[in-house]
Motif scaffolding. Structure first.
Motif, PDB file in Angstrom:
ATOM      1  N   GLY A 140       0.822  -1.203   0.000  1.00 53.52           N
ATOM      2  CA  GLY A 140       0.000   0.000   0.000  1.00 53.52           C
ATOM      3  C   GLY A 140       0.858   1.256   0.000  1.00 53.52           C
ATOM      4  N   ASP A 141       0.234   2.395   0.359  1.00 51.11           N
ATOM      5  CA  ASP A 141       0.987   3.641   0.495  1.00 51.11           C
ATOM      6  C   ASP A 141       0.538   4.345   1.774  1.00 51.11           C
ATOM      7  OD1 ASP A 141      -1.456   4.892  -0.016  1.00 51.11           O
ATOM      8  OD2 ASP A 141      -1.020   5.215  -2.135  1.00 51.11           O
ATOM      9  N   ASN A 142       1.007   5.564   1.956  1.00 50.76           N
ATOM     10  CA  ASN A 142       0.652   6.304   3.171  1.00 50.76           C
ATOM     11  C   ASN A 142      -0.409   7.373   2.917  1.00 50.76           C
ATOM     12  OD1 ASN A 142       2.181   8.082   1.705  1.00 50.76           O
ATOM     13  ND2 ASN A 142       3.595   8.608   3.354  1.00 50.76           N
ATOM     14  N   GLY A 143      -1.192   7.178   1.843  1.00 44.21           N
ATOM     15  CA  GLY A 143      -2.242   8.137   1.498  1.00 44.21           C
ATOM     16  C   GLY A 143      -3.346   8.181   2.543  1.00 44.21           C
ATOM     17  N   THR A 144      -3.830   9.398   2.833  1.00 47.11           N
ATOM     18  CA  THR A 144      -4.887   9.576   3.834  1.00 47.11           C
ATOM     19  C   THR A 144      -6.237   9.778   3.148  1.00 47.11           C
ATOM     20  OG1 THR A 144      -4.459  11.959   3.948  1.00 47.11           O
ATOM     21  CG2 THR A 144      -3.286  10.562   5.503  1.00 47.11           C
ATOM     22  N   ILE A 145      -7.231   9.099   3.630  1.00 50.97           N
ATOM     23  CA  ILE A 145      -8.593   9.211   3.102  1.00 50.97           C
ATOM     24  C   ILE A 145      -9.412  10.051   4.069  1.00 50.97           C
ATOM     25  CG2 ILE A 145     -10.683   7.949   2.463  1.00 50.97           C
ATOM     26  CD1 ILE A 145      -8.884   5.574   1.776  1.00 50.97           C
ATOM     27  N   LYS A 146     -10.002  11.141   3.542  1.00 54.65           N
ATOM     28  CA  LYS A 146     -10.766  12.057   4.384  1.00 54.65           C
ATOM     29  C   LYS A 146     -12.210  12.146   3.898  1.00 54.65           C
ATOM     30  CE  LYS A 146      -6.771  14.946   5.578  1.00 54.65           C
ATOM     31  NZ  LYS A 146      -6.208  16.310   5.603  1.00 54.65           N
ATOM     32  N   PHE A 147     -13.117  12.205   4.858  1.00 53.24           N
ATOM     33  CA  PHE A 147     -14.535  12.382   4.556  1.00 53.24           C
ATOM     34  C   PHE A 147     -14.955  13.770   5.025  1.00 53.24           C
ATOM     35  CE2 PHE A 147     -16.230   7.728   4.479  1.00 53.24           C
ATOM     36  CZ  PHE A 147     -15.338   7.436   3.465  1.00 53.24           C
ATOM     37  N   GLU A 148     -15.766  14.452   4.211  1.00 50.40           N
ATOM     38  CA  GLU A 148     -16.314  15.750   4.621  1.00 50.40           C
ATOM     39  C   GLU A 148     -17.519  15.497   5.514  1.00 50.40           C
ATOM     40  OE1 GLU A 148     -17.552  20.084   2.672  1.00 50.40           O
ATOM     41  OE2 GLU A 148     -16.987  18.394   1.396  1.00 50.40           O
ATOM     42  N   VAL A 149     -17.432  15.955   6.747  1.00 48.64           N
ATOM     43  CA  VAL A 149     -18.471  15.652   7.736  1.00 48.64           C
ATOM     44  C   VAL A 149     -19.164  16.902   8.267  1.00 48.64           C
ATOM     45  CG1 VAL A 149     -17.400  13.492   8.442  1.00 48.64           C
ATOM     46  CG2 VAL A 149     -16.759  15.611   9.604  1.00 48.64           C
ATOM     47  N   GLY A 150     -18.885  18.060   7.651  1.00 47.95           N
ATOM     48  CA  GLY A 150     -19.528  19.285   8.116  1.00 47.95           C
ATOM     49  C   GLY A 150     -19.290  20.428   7.160  1.00 47.95           C
ATOM     50  N   ALA A 151     -20.022  21.517   7.364  1.00 45.08           N
ATOM     51  CA  ALA A 151     -19.907  22.683   6.499  1.00 45.08           C
ATOM     52  C   ALA A 151     -18.538  23.342   6.658  1.00 45.08           C
ATOM     53  CB  ALA A 151     -21.014  23.683   6.829  1.00 45.08           C
ATOM     54  N   GLY A 152     -18.184  24.142   5.664  1.00 44.54           N
ATOM     55  CA  GLY A 152     -16.922  24.863   5.721  1.00 44.54           C
ATOM     56  C   GLY A 152     -15.708  23.990   5.476  1.00 44.54           C
ATOM     57  N   GLY A 153     -15.895  22.881   4.742  1.00 50.19           N
ATOM     58  CA  GLY A 153     -14.773  21.995   4.455  1.00 50.19           C
ATOM     59  C   GLY A 153     -14.273  21.220   5.653  1.00 50.19           C
ATOM     60  N   ASN A 154     -15.171  20.943   6.592  1.00 48.77           N
ATOM     61  CA  ASN A 154     -14.811  20.173   7.791  1.00 48.77           C
ATOM     62  C   ASN A 154     -14.591  18.711   7.412  1.00 48.77           C
ATOM     63  OD1 ASN A 154     -14.453  19.134  10.337  1.00 48.77           O
ATOM     64  ND2 ASN A 154     -16.577  19.432  10.982  1.00 48.77           N
ATOM     65  N   LYS A 155     -13.330  18.300   7.325  1.00 48.92           N
ATOM     66  CA  LYS A 155     -12.998  16.941   6.898  1.00 48.92           C
ATOM     67  C   LYS A 155     -12.271  16.193   8.013  1.00 48.92           C
ATOM     68  CE  LYS A 155     -12.618  18.073   1.973  1.00 48.92           C
ATOM     69  NZ  LYS A 155     -11.749  18.025   0.763  1.00 48.92           N
ATOM     70  N   MET A 156     -12.393  14.867   7.976  1.00 47.52           N
ATOM     71  CA  MET A 156     -11.726  14.029   8.968  1.00 47.52           C
ATOM     72  C   MET A 156     -11.067  12.834   8.275  1.00 47.52           C
ATOM     73  SD  MET A 156     -13.319  11.894  12.180  1.00 47.52           S
ATOM     74  CE  MET A 156     -13.930  13.360  12.994  1.00 47.52           C
ATOM     75  N   GLN A 157      -9.805  12.574   8.654  1.00 50.43           N
ATOM     76  CA  GLN A 157      -9.132  11.385   8.139  1.00 50.43           C
ATOM     77  C   GLN A 157      -9.712  10.165   8.836  1.00 50.43           C
ATOM     78  OE1 GLN A 157      -4.851  11.348   8.454  1.00 50.43           O
ATOM     79  NE2 GLN A 157      -4.736   9.125   8.202  1.00 50.43           N
ATOM     80  N   ILE A 158     -10.133   9.187   8.036  1.00 52.40           N
ATOM     81  CA  ILE A 158     -10.793   8.019   8.627  1.00 52.40           C
ATOM     82  C   ILE A 158      -9.991   6.732   8.439  1.00 52.40           C
ATOM     83  CG2 ILE A 158     -13.100   8.998   8.510  1.00 52.40           C
ATOM     84  CD1 ILE A 158     -12.112   6.422   5.957  1.00 52.40           C
ATOM     85  N   ASN A 159      -8.894   6.789   7.704  1.00 46.53           N
ATOM     86  CA  ASN A 159      -8.130   5.556   7.497  1.00 46.53           C
ATOM     87  C   ASN A 159      -6.838   5.558   8.306  1.00 46.53           C
ATOM     88  OD1 ASN A 159      -6.790   7.520   5.854  1.00 46.53           O
ATOM     89  ND2 ASN A 159      -5.831   5.856   4.707  1.00 46.53           N
ATOM     90  N   VAL A 160      -6.381   4.365   8.595  1.00 47.08           N
ATOM     91  CA  VAL A 160      -5.070   4.155   9.222  1.00 47.08           C
ATOM     92  C   VAL A 160      -4.243   3.351   8.236  1.00 47.08           C
ATOM     93  CG1 VAL A 160      -3.819   3.094  11.125  1.00 47.08           C
ATOM     94  CG2 VAL A 160      -6.026   4.189  11.556  1.00 47.08           C
ATOM     95  N   THR A 161      -3.081   3.845   7.893  1.00 48.14           N
ATOM     96  CA  THR A 161      -2.276   3.153   6.877  1.00 48.14           C
ATOM     97  C   THR A 161      -1.475   2.016   7.496  1.00 48.14           C
ATOM     98  OG1 THR A 161      -0.547   4.828   7.160  1.00 48.14           O
ATOM     99  CG2 THR A 161      -2.115   5.181   5.392  1.00 48.14           C
ATOM    100  N   GLY A 162      -1.312   0.966   6.694  1.00 47.14           N
ATOM    101  CA  GLY A 162      -0.644  -0.238   7.172  1.00 47.14           C
ATOM    102  C   GLY A 162       0.823  -0.043   7.503  1.00 47.14           C
ATOM    103  N   ASP A 163       1.451   0.983   6.885  1.00 48.03           N
ATOM    104  CA  ASP A 163       2.867   1.203   7.176  1.00 48.03           C
ATOM    105  C   ASP A 163       3.077   1.624   8.628  1.00 48.03           C
ATOM    106  OD1 ASP A 163       1.568   3.624   6.664  1.00 48.03           O
ATOM    107  OD2 ASP A 163       3.423   4.623   6.096  1.00 48.03           O
ATOM    108  N   LYS A 164       2.062   2.286   9.231  1.00 41.39           N
ATOM    109  CA  LYS A 164       2.164   2.673  10.636  1.00 41.39           C
ATOM    110  C   LYS A 164       1.806   1.507  11.552  1.00 41.39           C
ATOM    111  CE  LYS A 164       1.178   7.562   9.797  1.00 41.39           C
ATOM    112  NZ  LYS A 164       0.259   8.707  10.074  1.00 41.39           N
TER     113      LYS A 164
END
Length: 296
Positions: free
Chosen positions: A154-178
């Motif tokens: 895999g890679d260390n890419g972060t997946i973020k979901f927008e969960v609120g107004a104003g571009g409120n995003k949260m990273q929801i994945n944990v990468t396997g390298d960590k």
């Protein structure tokens, strides 16, 4: 100005139609429960309703994202918990294997279990959510680990979901390298499992004992990552509660803006019915007389 019979009749028909229109509007509100059934009823209120419905639609999209993110994080938490349990079992076996009184057969039996624990770790590392590998970073369609090597695909890419107004995003994945302590493309956690197994098979009690510190380090790393995932999951719960509260407020505002006051509508309908009946009675007196009536 000369007032003719036709003028009287035309004025009556205009008033008669206006009375019918008011009754029709009352009946529409009574049947639908809404005071606005077409834009011309209240253009300002219609514009407000459109804005509220847009906010509600956006709020629903955020809620769906939160639900999806929560499911992803819940699965991540469960997987990290399994890896932690596997590491704890590995530590117990390492402590047992470091006992100098064990026979070579005993140590080989422990090594066989260590090998199974490693395979189970790899299986957990390849956990999928909706067909996506949760520990693969952006490469969600690529299996991050395999049993033939200790490398990370895999890679260390972060997946973020927008969960609120104003571009409120949260990273929801944990990468396997960590999670699997990847260095130079190779998992140090899986290497440690191999080293432990080899030390057990060779009957090297000291080497087995030396791996305990490495196991503790990996276990601490997984617990730390799991704690962070749990904190995000709790934040998502709070976010969903806020979104649900916002949705309730939007629904209340929309109801106040659109819903009819049924008691007032019924009162108005009764009054308009009385006016309508009175207009019919008055109209009968206006239209009824004719020249023949006067010749009589």
């Amino acid at each position: 100005m000369r007032v003719t019979n036709n003028m009287l009749i035309m004025n009556f028909m205009n008033d008669y139609n206006n009375n019918l229109e008011r009754m029709q509007k009352d009946q529409d509100m009574l049947a639908s429960g809404k005071r606005i059934n077409k834009p011309s009823d209240d253009p300002v209120a219609v514009a407000n309703s459109l804005r509220i419905r847009t906010d509600m639609s956006r709020n629903d999209a955020y809620t769906k994202n939160v639900d999806d993110a929560k499911s992803w994080l819940d699965l991540t938490d469960s997987s990290l918990g399994q890896i932690g349990d596997l590491l704890q079992r590995t530590r117990d076996l390492a402590v047992q294997g470091s006992n100098g009184t064990l026979t070579q057969t005993d140590m080989q039996n422990i090594a066989a279990e260590i090998d199974q624990l490693k395979k189970q770790m790899i299986q957990v590392g390849n956990t999928q959510y909706n067909g996506r590998y949760i520990f693969a970073g952006f490469k969600t369609d690529t299996q991050p680990f395999n049993e033939t090597s200790n490398t990370y695909s895999g890679d260390n890419g972060t997946i973020k979901f927008e969960v609120g107004a104003g571009g409120n995003k949260m990273q929801i994945n944990v990468t396997g390298d960590k999670v699997f302590d990847v260095s130079s493309g190779t998992s140090q956690l899986l290497n440690m499992m191999d080293n432990l197994k080899n030390a057990l098979n060779s009957g090297d009690h000291q080497a087995v004992s030396n791996t305990i510190a490495d196991i503790d380090k990996e276990l601490e790393n997984v617990l730390s990552i799991r704690a962070d995932a749990g904190a995000k999951s709790n934040r998502l719960d709070l976010t969903k509660n806020r979104l649900q509260s916002d949705n309730y407020n939007f629904t209340t505002l929309l109801s106040k803006n659109e819903d009819a006051d049924m008691a007032q509508v019924i009162t108005n309908l009764k009054m308009d019915e009385n006016v309508y009946r009175a207009s019919l009675a008055a109209g009968a007196r206006i239209i009824e007389p004719s020249l023949i009536d006067f010749l009589k």
